[in-house]
Write a protein that holds these residues in place. Structure first.
Motif, PDB file in Angstrom:
ATOM      1  N   GLY A  86       4.094   1.570  -2.617  1.00 31.80           N
ATOM      2  CA  GLY A  86       2.702   1.668  -3.011  1.00 31.80           C
ATOM      3  C   GLY A  86       1.797   1.660  -1.793  1.00 31.80           C
ATOM      4  O   GLY A  86       2.243   1.303  -0.683  1.00 31.80           O
ATOM      5  N   PRO A  87       0.502   2.000  -1.947  1.00 30.97           N
ATOM      6  CA  PRO A  87      -0.407   2.084  -0.800  1.00 30.97           C
ATOM      7  C   PRO A  87      -0.635   0.731  -0.117  1.00 30.97           C
ATOM      8  O   PRO A  87      -1.043   0.684   1.043  1.00 30.97           O
ATOM      9  CB  PRO A  87      -1.701   2.638  -1.402  1.00 30.97           C
ATOM     10  CG  PRO A  87      -1.612   2.347  -2.867  1.00 30.97           C
ATOM     11  CD  PRO A  87      -0.161   2.417  -3.202  1.00 30.97           C
ATOM     12  N   GLU A  88      -0.381  -0.360  -0.817  1.00 35.13           N
ATOM     13  CA  GLU A  88      -0.600  -1.690  -0.231  1.00 35.13           C
ATOM     14  C   GLU A  88       0.630  -2.201   0.514  1.00 35.13           C
ATOM     15  O   GLU A  88       0.611  -3.307   1.079  1.00 35.13           O
ATOM     16  CB  GLU A  88      -0.954  -2.705  -1.331  1.00 35.13           C
ATOM     17  CG  GLU A  88      -2.131  -2.308  -2.211  1.00 35.13           C
ATOM     18  CD  GLU A  88      -1.738  -1.447  -3.390  1.00 35.13           C
ATOM     19  OE1 GLU A  88      -2.615  -1.078  -4.199  1.00 35.13           O
ATOM     20  OE2 GLU A  88      -0.523  -1.122  -3.503  1.00 35.13           O
ATOM     21  N   VAL A 100       7.794   6.979   1.272  1.00 34.11           N
ATOM     22  CA  VAL A 100       7.040   7.977   0.512  1.00 34.11           C
ATOM     23  C   VAL A 100       6.176   7.287  -0.524  1.00 34.11           C
ATOM     24  O   VAL A 100       6.408   6.140  -0.903  1.00 34.11           O
ATOM     25  CB  VAL A 100       7.986   8.987  -0.170  1.00 34.11           C
ATOM     26  CG1 VAL A 100       8.812   9.725   0.858  1.00 34.11           C
ATOM     27  CG2 VAL A 100       8.891   8.278  -1.170  1.00 34.11           C
ATOM     28  N   ALA A 101       5.136   8.011  -0.980  1.00 34.14           N
ATOM     29  CA  ALA A 101       4.218   7.443  -1.973  1.00 34.14           C
ATOM     30  C   ALA A 101       4.946   7.214  -3.286  1.00 34.14           C
ATOM     31  O   ALA A 101       5.663   8.087  -3.778  1.00 34.14           O
ATOM     32  CB  ALA A 101       3.036   8.390  -2.180  1.00 34.14           C
ATOM     33  N   GLN A 102       4.769   6.031  -3.841  1.00 35.72           N
ATOM     34  CA  GLN A 102       5.441   5.637  -5.080  1.00 35.72           C
ATOM     35  C   GLN A 102       4.902   6.437  -6.265  1.00 35.72           C
ATOM     36  O   GLN A 102       3.710   6.667  -6.387  1.00 35.72           O
ATOM     37  CB  GLN A 102       5.224   4.140  -5.301  1.00 35.72           C
ATOM     38  CG  GLN A 102       5.437   3.683  -6.722  1.00 35.72           C
ATOM     39  CD  GLN A 102       4.221   2.963  -7.270  1.00 35.72           C
ATOM     40  OE1 GLN A 102       3.322   2.586  -6.524  1.00 35.72           O
ATOM     41  NE2 GLN A 102       4.166   2.792  -8.579  1.00 35.72           N
ATOM     42  N   LYS A 113      -5.679  11.203  -2.894  1.00 28.28           N
ATOM     43  CA  LYS A 113      -4.779  12.094  -3.614  1.00 28.28           C
ATOM     44  C   LYS A 113      -3.830  12.845  -2.685  1.00 28.28           C
ATOM     45  O   LYS A 113      -2.718  13.218  -3.082  1.00 28.28           O
ATOM     46  CB  LYS A 113      -5.586  13.080  -4.458  1.00 28.28           C
ATOM     47  CG  LYS A 113      -6.369  12.420  -5.586  1.00 28.28           C
ATOM     48  CD  LYS A 113      -7.103  13.454  -6.433  1.00 28.28           C
ATOM     49  CE  LYS A 113      -7.877  12.778  -7.571  1.00 28.28           C
ATOM     50  NZ  LYS A 113      -8.610  13.775  -8.403  1.00 28.28           N
ATOM     51  N   ALA A 114      -4.268  13.066  -1.450  1.00 30.60           N
ATOM     52  CA  ALA A 114      -3.417  13.785  -0.499  1.00 30.60           C
ATOM     53  C   ALA A 114      -2.140  13.015  -0.184  1.00 30.60           C
ATOM     54  O   ALA A 114      -1.121  13.593   0.221  1.00 30.60           O
ATOM     55  CB  ALA A 114      -4.196  14.060   0.789  1.00 30.60           C
ATOM     56  N   ASP A 115      -2.183  11.683  -0.375  1.00 29.05           N
ATOM     57  CA  ASP A 115      -1.018  10.864  -0.041  1.00 29.05           C
ATOM     58  C   ASP A 115       0.115  11.008  -1.047  1.00 29.05           C
ATOM     59  O   ASP A 115       1.211  10.473  -0.841  1.00 29.05           O
ATOM     60  CB  ASP A 115      -1.423   9.386   0.052  1.00 29.05           C
ATOM     61  CG  ASP A 115      -2.146   9.080   1.358  1.00 29.05           C
ATOM     62  OD1 ASP A 115      -2.305  10.014   2.172  1.00 29.05           O
ATOM     63  OD2 ASP A 115      -2.556   7.912   1.562  1.00 29.05           O
TER      64      ASP A 115
END
Length: 798
Positions: free
Chosen positions: A535-537, A614-616, A557-559
């Protein structure tokens, strides 16, 4: 005759109390160590023998070669297990697909327990020859059934009959208890399996399993099998070796095919002690510790025997007249030998009794350190037969040299007073002392190096902050669905600093991916990346260190197509400026937005694996929580648990501290170090007792010489130096032998680790100084005592 031997033996032992005490104590400690090590070796060699089909059960494994490096793994694809079951019936009686052993929630009424278990196919209970207490081994034929261990059944149902009771599994499925099996002992591979649920239930619950059921490239499962009685494992291996390779090629998986997988069977008899593979070759494993501790046990017992022989031969002159008189009145040499053997056996039998008591006292601690559940085999006649035979053998070995040496005295010389022990009489005793300290010093050096290797690896930079970090393993999607609310509640409470979702905990890697392409990739280069959805955190929670680019950003959103590389990946890919590069996987594009320092997530003894963060997307199964260091751990944990239960009331709060999980990676080495240290201390104790006895004898033997020297003006210091020099010289010789020996063996042991400590010179120097210091402390009491004796008392008989 025998009665006379025993009576004389007892009188001699009672007369020389100090000599007897040293021998009995040394032998009892040495024998206790040998018994403890013997119990440990027995437990290791009997691993998995609980299963009746021990010699026919196998695990299906595979070798894969990536860029010339061959790795061996137990993770296998579902279609392989299905094909072995259907097409190789002549070779296998049973083939069983299995999940990994992981946590499950079982609920009955108000009781909700978290336990470990597997999903397995119906033949598993028969293959493992489970001992059924309730029900039968065919209990898994019903997809809505479950089998429980005796302990779990007792915890759920108490004394009521558990059969056909309905419980809820993982807050999802109602399952019926169709069998209760005896808990498998600790020295079995499946010791932690407290429940077995049907494989069909697993398939019905997880959509991804349906896709995996037809994929030869998805290595996410275990396959166990039992050979038919007439099957030859080598011939079966030859038949199935290329089975995966052929079928993965048919599916068009070029990447999987390039790894050239080779399937083979690993017998249960080798699972525990021969579990290590290097370059596709079985190089051993735990068997090295069996050999090591076996050798240590032999050496420690040998040290005790050396004490006996040294003290017995040293006192030979005092018993020379006794031997002379016995021979004069008609005793045969064989009778005298038997007399001395009876004394030796009396001591060893007595020492054996004391050693059993010592083992009984120390076994609970030994079990805790060794991670065992061993007990003295009181009711086993083999144990007592071996124990008594062991004592007799020890007595014969310990008493052999004194018996043959003392019985060789000539009565004429002894009784005329012309008997002299000879200029080389003390040489065997000196050699044995050197041997004693050679063993002790080698053990000291080995123990220091083991502990130093563990500490060296523990101090390795891991790339993130472990302290105050929790990993919570989810059993349902409730926390994932309410992640933002859970996070906000905890942040507002001040109990945490940050929390995030991830596909693997920071102390492990659950998934690997390959088949990527990127600009500048070398032709023929094979890739295999650790794949971690986060996740981002995650970065802020873990405390990773960004060395280029940026972290993931919440709401960006690009992530969704972004990837962060670790430094090892950048080096492997050959990127000079990685940020902005594109990585392709089939038709999917991933944009590199950042680079982080390498994080040690797998083995701390190995180089860091190339990793993609990678982004979840979707539930990942792991929640990482950074506790607030300003709050007490107990208070913070209580708050985190209450919030988790608020949003997921049906699941127990299953958390682990990351630093504890990381430290578990050193468990084997630390256990070996502690046991080796314990045995080393006892070896030094036995050696020092022998030195003390020898120093006492020498002081007694040279008492008149010392008296004369004092009368002629010798100082206490000069007399102490005179008495101590011989022993220091012997220890010095032992150091010359022990240091290169220890260097050779420990250097070889360290080669097992790619990330290892150096063999620093100070280890050997410090050990040498310590050995000499211990020697001086041991002999100084007797030396100074002799030097302070009034010469009038020592010379008045002349």
């Amino acid at each position: 005759m025998i009665k006379n031997y025993l009576k004389v033996a007892w009188r001699n032992l009672a007369k020389n109390k100090a000599h007897t005490f040293i021998n009995v104590t040394g032998l009892s400690v040495g024998m206790a160590v040998s018994i403890l090590i013997g119990l440990w070796i027995w437990d290791e060699l009997s691993y998995d023998k609980y299963h009746q089909n021990y010699d026919r059960v196998v695990q299906v494994m595979q070798h894969q070669t990536i860029n010339g490096e061959t790795s061996t793994q137990t993770a296998m694809p579902i279609p392989l297990g299905n094909m072995l079951r259907s097409d190789y019936k002549n070779d296998f009686k049973y083939v069983t697909l299995s999940s990994w052993t992981f946590g499950h929630i079982v609920t009955y009424g108000d009781k909700k327990l978290l336990t470990q278990g597997n999903y397995m196919q119906p033949e598993a209970p028969d293959m493992l020859s489970l001992k059924m207490l309730k029900g039968t081994r065919s209990g898994l034929n019903d997809p809505s059934s479950i089998m429980l261990s005796a302990t779990l059944a007792k915890s759920l149902f108490g004394n009521t009959d558990p059969l056909f009771k309905v419980i809820k599994l993982n807050n999802k499925n109602d399952v019926k208890v169709t069998g209760v099996y005896e808990d498998m002992p600790r020295n079995t591979t499946f010791h932690d399996v407290s429940l077995i649920a049907p494989w069909a239930l697993y398939l019905a619950n997880e959509d991804w399993l349906k896709r995996a059921s037809v994929s030869w490239g998805n290595n996410s499962f275990q396959v166990f099998a039992m050979l038919n009685p007439n099957a030859d494992i080598n011939k079966v291996n030859a038949r199935i070796r290329d089975l995966k390779l052929k079928n993965i090629a048919l599916q068009g998986d070029k990447v999987g095919e390039s790894f050239h997988p080779q399937v083979f069977l690993h017998p249960m008899a080798k699972w525990h002690l021969y579990s290590e593979f290097k370059q596709g070759i079985n190089t051993g494993g735990g068997i090295q510790f069996v050999w090591m501790f076996g050798i240590i046990g032999i050496f420690v017992l040998m040290l005790a025997c050396i004490n006996f022989m040294n003290l017995s031969t040293a006192r030979s002159e005092k018993r020379a007249k006794e031997v002379g008189i016995r021979k004069t009145v008609g005793s045969l040499r064989s009778q005298i030998i038997l007399q001395f053997f009876s004394e030796s056996l009396m001591i060893t039998i007595f020492a054996f009794v004391i050693s059993i008591a010592l083992v009984a006292l120390t076994l609970p601690w030994f079990n805790q350190v060794a991670g065992k559940e061993m007990s003295i085999l009181w009711a086993n006649p083999i144990f007592w037969i071996m124990g008594i035979a062991f004592s007799i053998l020890t007595g014969i070995i310990a008493g052999s040299y004194p018996a043959f040496y003392l019985s060789s005295f000539q009565p004429v010389k002894v009784l005329k007073g012309t008997f002299k022990a000879g200029r080389f009489a003390a040489l065997p005793r000196r050699i044995l002392v050197v041997l004693q300290f050679t063993v002790s010093v080698t053990l000291i050096i080995g123990t220091i190096i083991v502990f130093r290797q563990v500490q060296f690896t523990k101090n390795r930079a891991v790339g993130y902050e472990r302290t105050g970090l929790l990993e919570v393993h989810l059993k349902t999607d409730d926390i994932h669905k309410n992640f933002s609310a859970v996070r906000n509640d905890l942040l507002q409470s001040g109990s945490i600093v940050e929390m995030a979702e991830s596909g693997s905990p920071l102390t492990n890697v659950y998934s690997n991916n390959s088949g990527y392409d990127w600009k500048g990739k070398l032709p023929g280069l094979q890739d295999d990346f650790a794949y971690v959805p986060v996740g981002p955190e995650f970065g802020k929670t873990a405390g990773w260190k960004i060395i280029a680019g940026r972290d993931f950003e919440k709401g960006n959103k690009a992530d969704s197509s972004a990837v962060i590389l670790n430094a090892a990946s950048v080096k492997f890919m050959g990127f000079k400026n990685p940020v902005g590069e594109i990585i392709m996987n089939d038709k999917d594009k991933m944009h590199v937005i950042g680079v982080v320092e390498d994080m040690v997530m797998s083995s701390p003894y190995e180089p860091v694996k190339t990793t993609l963060f990678v982004a979840q997307s979707g539930s990942t199964g792991i929640i990482d929580v950074r506790l607030n260091p300003k709050k007490s751990t107990r208070e913070a944990l209580a708050k985190v648990e209450s919030v988790f239960k608020k949003y997921d009331p049906g699941s127990p709060f299953d958390y682990k501290f990351s630093d504890d999980e990381y430290n578990k990676k050193f468990a084997t080495e630390e256990r070996v170090g502690k046991l080796a240290g314990f045995f080393t201390i006892l070896a030094i104790f036995i050696s020092c007792m022998g030195l003390f006895g020898m120093a006492s004898f020498m002081a007694e033997q040279r008492i008149k010489e010392i008296g004369v020297r004092k009368v002629l003006g010798a100082s206490v210091f000069s007399l102490w130096r005179l008495m101590s020099t011989d022993f220091v010289l012997l220890v010095g010789i032992s150091l010359l032998v022990a240091i290169p020996t220890a260097y050779y063996f420990m250097h070889g042991w360290l080669q097992n680790y790619k990330y290892r400590a150096d063999l620093s010179w100070w280890i050997f120097a410090l050990t040498g100084i310590a050995a000499i210091g211990i020697t001086l402390l041991t002999v100084s009491y007797q030396s100074i005592k002799a030097a302070l004796t009034n010469p009038v008392k020592s010379l008045k008989t002349e």
